[in-house]
Scaffold this motif. Structure first.
Motif, PDB file in Angstrom:
ATOM      1  N   THR A 107      58.002  33.760  70.940  1.00 45.01           N
ATOM      2  CA  THR A 107      58.573  34.680  69.977  1.00 45.01           C
ATOM      3  C   THR A 107      58.154  34.279  68.575  1.00 45.01           C
ATOM      4  OG1 THR A 107      60.678  35.672  69.285  1.00 45.01           O
ATOM      5  CG2 THR A 107      60.754  33.366  69.929  1.00 45.01           C
ATOM      6  N   THR A 108      58.705  34.970  67.596  1.00 42.73           N
ATOM      7  CA  THR A 108      58.456  34.644  66.195  1.00 42.73           C
ATOM      8  C   THR A 108      59.565  33.709  65.720  1.00 42.73           C
ATOM      9  OG1 THR A 108      59.786  36.547  65.587  1.00 42.73           O
ATOM     10  CG2 THR A 108      57.412  36.906  65.797  1.00 42.73           C
ATOM     11  N   VAL A 111      60.018  29.334  72.395  1.00 44.47           N
ATOM     12  CA  VAL A 111      58.920  28.754  71.618  1.00 44.47           C
ATOM     13  C   VAL A 111      58.538  29.707  70.485  1.00 44.47           C
ATOM     14  CG1 VAL A 111      56.550  27.869  71.684  1.00 44.47           C
ATOM     15  CG2 VAL A 111      58.039  27.607  73.687  1.00 44.47           C
ATOM     16  N   PRO A 112      58.905  29.374  69.231  1.00 40.99           N
ATOM     17  CA  PRO A 112      58.465  30.207  68.116  1.00 40.99           C
ATOM     18  C   PRO A 112      57.028  29.889  67.756  1.00 40.99           C
ATOM     19  CG  PRO A 112      60.013  28.495  67.366  1.00 40.99           C
ATOM     20  CD  PRO A 112      59.769  28.251  68.826  1.00 40.99           C
ATOM     21  N   LEU A 113      56.241  30.917  67.489  1.00 46.51           N
ATOM     22  CA  LEU A 113      54.817  30.702  67.172  1.00 46.51           C
ATOM     23  C   LEU A 113      54.524  31.019  65.708  1.00 46.51           C
ATOM     24  CD1 LEU A 113      53.170  32.225  70.386  1.00 46.51           C
ATOM     25  CD2 LEU A 113      53.306  29.804  69.793  1.00 46.51           C
ATOM     26  N   GLY A 114      55.558  31.032  64.858  1.00 46.19           N
ATOM     27  CA  GLY A 114      55.356  31.312  63.437  1.00 46.19           C
ATOM     28  C   GLY A 114      55.911  32.664  63.065  1.00 46.19           C
ATOM     29  N   PRO A 115      55.548  33.173  61.875  1.00 50.05           N
ATOM     30  CA  PRO A 115      56.089  34.468  61.443  1.00 50.05           C
ATOM     31  C   PRO A 115      55.616  35.627  62.323  1.00 50.05           C
ATOM     32  CG  PRO A 115      54.602  33.528  59.773  1.00 50.05           C
ATOM     33  CD  PRO A 115      54.746  32.504  60.851  1.00 50.05           C
ATOM     34  N   GLU A 116      54.406  35.490  62.899  1.00 47.30           N
ATOM     35  CA  GLU A 116      53.877  36.516  63.809  1.00 47.30           C
ATOM     36  C   GLU A 116      53.571  35.855  65.145  1.00 47.30           C
ATOM     37  OE1 GLU A 116      53.366  39.677  62.995  1.00 47.30           O
ATOM     38  OE2 GLU A 116      53.978  39.359  60.893  1.00 47.30           O
ATOM     39  N   LEU A 117      53.535  36.689  66.193  1.00 47.49           N
ATOM     40  CA  LEU A 117      53.178  36.157  67.506  1.00 47.49           C
ATOM     41  C   LEU A 117      51.698  36.468  67.765  1.00 47.49           C
ATOM     42  CD1 LEU A 117      55.352  36.594  70.653  1.00 47.49           C
ATOM     43  CD2 LEU A 117      52.907  36.939  70.767  1.00 47.49           C
ATOM     44  N   GLY A 118      50.890  35.430  67.884  1.00 49.50           N
ATOM     45  CA  GLY A 118      49.462  35.632  68.147  1.00 49.50           C
ATOM     46  C   GLY A 118      49.145  35.269  69.590  1.00 49.50           C
ATOM     47  N   TRP A 119      48.258  36.069  70.203  1.00 52.20           N
ATOM     48  CA  TRP A 119      47.974  35.819  71.627  1.00 52.20           C
ATOM     49  C   TRP A 119      47.162  34.553  71.848  1.00 52.20           C
ATOM     50  CZ3 TRP A 119      50.531  37.818  75.468  1.00 52.20           C
ATOM     51  CH2 TRP A 119      51.249  38.977  75.236  1.00 52.20           C
TER      52      TRP A 119
END
Ligand SMILES: NC(=O)c1ccc[n+]([C@@H]2O[C@H](COP(=O)([O-])OP(=O)(O)OC[C@H]3O[C@@H](n4cnc5c(N)ncnc54)[C@H](OP(=O)(O)O)[C@@H]3O)[C@@H](O)[C@H]2O)c1
Ligand SMILES: [Zn+2]
Length: 377
Positions: free
Chosen positions: A109-110, A127-135
């Protein structure tokens, strides 16, 4: 950066829809195809769906066959594949079946979505991947942190569209169901986007009950066509398995994977695996495949080191064992050095019997890594 092998799986109506707009999930395929999907699931490390699919279908995403689950456990894998979902919002029903069935779960998620997911108490590793979710970060995390080598993506349309347009799909398994939806508001499999790579390679068509399975190999930008990409993927896995071997000063550490022509992993193994102090990797892997399995004839054996031509510990060397199973394709990273058997030529034995042997020297360093003490100089 390493990614898992990404297999997109979906069923569509003849007019290209994934579902209708009714409250119940539209059943597109039949029992024979659900069983096929169950087998594909049993062969992967993780299954991913988008948050929209959890909301719409409330799926369980299990391996339903007890035999397939037992085979996974027997091969040292978790009983169920890891379940993975993606949500920017983090707004998911904590009571959904996804969280309460099967094995481990991860939500990517973000940063914002992680706060929401934690407040909801979702039963998953968030698991947050930052402000945006990148594949790409998501796939790298799955590979490096979760050890996922083979990922099955079961929708929905938004997720499939992004993975395909970003050139991240290695394979598309598409089932065409003999019915129409006819509702323009229903979800489509692939939405608008910039699809790269032109025509996909048709790898297989198969009738399964009254549906047709088509398998395509999209050409991911920069990775060439799939057969090569798949060979690299499986050989990298074999090299990784080699690092799991109990150490030895009298034998190499080798990893091996047996893969069916449709990309299904049939078995994996490594040297001295389990309680057998002399078993070779290819031997350990092949022992886990039923000797009459019809898929062996078109399967590939990936082995970090070329299969042995002679050995002291057992009557039959691995080149012979492979030929005896009917396998006629071997991909390997490293020709056997003269350390133990001068002049060993397993590739020659295989090729002499009509098998195709492919050497991918890009992986040689990784194949050698766990054997440094045996090949000094
Ligand atoms: N026939 C089949 O084989 C099949 C298979 C699966 C699903 N389906 C159908 O497909 C429909 C659902 O598909 P869908 O396209 O609506 O949903 P989906 O692809 O399952 O999920 C979309 C959601 O995933 C999250 N997401 C996706 N990409 C993201 C990104 N880059 N960053 C952040 N979040 C992202 C978002 O969640 P948030 O909204 O939480 O931010 C988004 O709303 C249902 O009708 C279902 O029945 C059919
Ligand atoms: Zn051997």
């Amino acid at each position: 950066m390493p990614h898992p092998y990404v297999l997109l799986s979906a069923a569509v109506s003849l007019d290209g829809y994934l579902d209708d707009t009714g409250p119940e999930r539209l059943l597109l395929s039949g029992p024979a195809d659900f069983d096929r999907v169950d087998e594909v699931r049993a062969g992967v490390d993780a299954i991913l769906v988008g948050a929209g699919t959890i909301r719409a279908d409330n799926p369980r995403l299990l391996v339903n066959s007890p035999e397939r689950r037992a085979a996974r456990v027997g091969a040292g894998r978790p009983e169920y594949p890891l379940k993975v979902t993606v949500s920017g919002s983090g707004d998911l029903d904590p009571a959904a079946r996804f969280w309460h069935t099967g094995g481990e779960k991860v939500l990517y998620t973000t940063d914002r979505g992680a706060g929401r997911a934690r407040a909801l108490g979702l039963a998953a590793d968030v698991v947050p991947l930052g402000p945006e979710l990148g594949w790409r970060p998501l796939l790298e995390h799955l590979h490096t942190v979760r050890g996922v080598r083979r990922l099955m993506v079961e929708g929905g349309g938004q997720v499939h569209t992004q993975l395909l347009t970003q050139g991240l799909a290695d394979e598309l398994q598409l089932v065409l169901a003999p019915l129409f939806v006819g509702d323009p508001d229903a979800p489509r499999l692939f939405g608008p986007g910039s699809y790269q790579g032109g025509r996909l390679r048709l790898a297989e068509t198969r009738q399964v009950g009254d549906v047709v399975l088509t398998r395509y190999e999209p050409t991911a930008p920069g990775t060439g066509t799939l057969p090569a990409a798949a060979d690299h993927h499986w050989l990298a896995l074999a090299c990784e398995l080699a690092t799991r071997c109990p150490p030895s000063t009298t034998a190499f550490s080798v990893g091996a994977v047996v893969v069916a022509a449709d990309g299904t992993e049939l078995a994996r193994g490594y040297s001295r695996e389990g309680a057998d102090p002399v078993v070779h990797a290819e031997e350990a892997a092949l022992a886990k495949v039923g000797p009459t399995d019809p898929r062996l004839a078109t399967a590939t054996v990936y082995s970090s080191l070329e299969p042995c031509a002679r050995r002291a510990s057992r009557p039959a060397p691995c080149a012979r064992l492979i030929l005896d199973t009917g396998v006629r394709r071997v991909v390997t990273a490293w020709r056997e050095p003269d350390t133990f058997v001068p002049g060993a030529d397993g590739s020659g034995v295989l090729a002499g019997a009509g098998a195709a042997v492919v050497l991918l020297p890009e992986h040689e360093e990784r194949a050698k890594a766990p054997n440094g003490h045996l090949i000094s100089g």
